[in-house]
Enzyme design. Sequence first.
Site, mmCIF file in Angstrom:
data_model
loop_
_atom_site.group_PDB
_atom_site.id
_atom_site.type_symbol
_atom_site.label_atom_id
_atom_site.label_comp_id
_atom_site.label_asym_id
_atom_site.label_seq_id
_atom_site.Cartn_x
_atom_site.Cartn_y
_atom_site.Cartn_z
ATOM 1 N N ASP A 161 3.833 -4.387 -5.984
ATOM 2 C CA ASP A 161 4.076 -5.451 -5.367
ATOM 3 C C ASP A 161 5.676 -5.563 -5.329
ATOM 4 O OD1 ASP A 161 1.890 -6.751 -4.701
ATOM 5 O OD2 ASP A 161 1.912 -8.031 -6.533
ATOM 6 N N GLU B 232 0.898 -1.239 -0.057
ATOM 7 C CA GLU B 232 -0.122 0.027 -0.156
ATOM 8 C C GLU B 232 0.735 1.192 -0.016
ATOM 9 O OE1 GLU B 232 -3.174 -0.041 -0.386
ATOM 10 O OE2 GLU B 232 -3.231 -2.146 -0.434
HETATM 11 ZN ZN ZN Z 1 -2.511 -2.374 -4.621
#
Ligand code: ZN
Length: 421
Positions: free
Chosen positions: A367, A280
């Site tokens: 990611d 996030e």
């Molecule tokens: Zn995301």
Amino acid sequence: MYSHAFSILFAAFLALMLAVRFWLASRHIRHVLAHRNAVPPEFAEKIPLEAHRKAADYTVARTKYGIVTMLVNSAVLVGFTLLGGLQWLSLQVFGATGGGMAYQVGLIVAFALVSGLVDLPFDYYKQFRLEQRFGFNKMTPGLFLADMVKGVLLGAALGLPLVWVMLVLMERAGALWWLYAWLVWSGFQLLMMVLFPTVIAPLFNKFTPLQDESLKTRIEGLMARVGFASKGLFVMDGSKRSAHGNAYFSGFGANKRIVFFDTLLARLAPPEIEAVLAHELGHFKLKHIVKRIATMFALSLAFLALLGWLKNQVWFYTGLGVSPLIAPGQSNDALALILFMLALPVFTFLFSPLASLGSRKHEFEADAFAARHADKANLISALVKLYEDNASTLTPDPLHSAFYDSHPPASIRIRHLNLGT
Ligand SMILES: [Zn+2]
């Protein structure tokens, strides 16, 4: 003549949209069912066959529900436009109000009420049948009703002044009204970003500061490593409504908050929570959020300019089944707003794969960011748990996924993480 051509164009785009959506949905259902009885090899040790089957059944049930709501919504759309429903509603409201601003605001309120009533049984079914059947619903009918009442009151408190300002600008601000309307709209969006975490979300959920000291220390360490300042870490009682877990950011500037659903904290181990949060934070640090807001503002400017032109074209009204008012001193702005909101998605639908593609690119980047700043293995195990808990299918139809998915399927995200790209 243009009016006829526009009706045909609208009907053709609607038919195309229905055909594409139906085709994608049936491909998706076939693909998921064909892979229902075998967990993909790379997940064989992590996900039990029972969970994989549940995800398949949940996906099929949701896709079927999507087809039904698509058909109903299209019937309502045609009813409002080509079949003259909005024309009829407009005449009723005109008769009751005698025209002027009361007619305009009244028409928008009446339209919103009718649309809301059409959606209501479907929302109820989704929560108390579909989600219930798979064990995700945690809501009581009383809470559903309370949410609805609060939603209507909030919509009126925030929406009515906004609608009124828009209509006044359309009527009195001259040829460049859409530019002023855009400034008001953008200001409203920014205001919502401030009000949502502080005023609106607390009307529906309880937010408590994160208590777990060791988790807090761990998260503060991560925030210091990536250089992120936040006003606070909060836990939200998401379990009040749904078993699905999540984490999100809200606010901006100095008011940024990090919110964890209690369902997420209950399910993930601290290092996994850290990895999810690193993902996030990646969205934030890589400027995804700013880019998304900038795109939204640019698109709304383009659409408002388009509306500025369309509202002066008679065929825009007549082509969508409405006769504009011609009495002196009467305005058709409310009709133009409603018709625009109804017709726009039909014409922009074919662009949705572009939006999905952009969003999936951001997911891969976040990611990769998380893999650099937290532990990759923990992100992978968190993804597996979240996909299992949310019963997201590991085997979507590739074309369906390319068209709609804002997040890549877990299998592809994990493959990317393992390749280190
Ligand atoms: Zn995301």
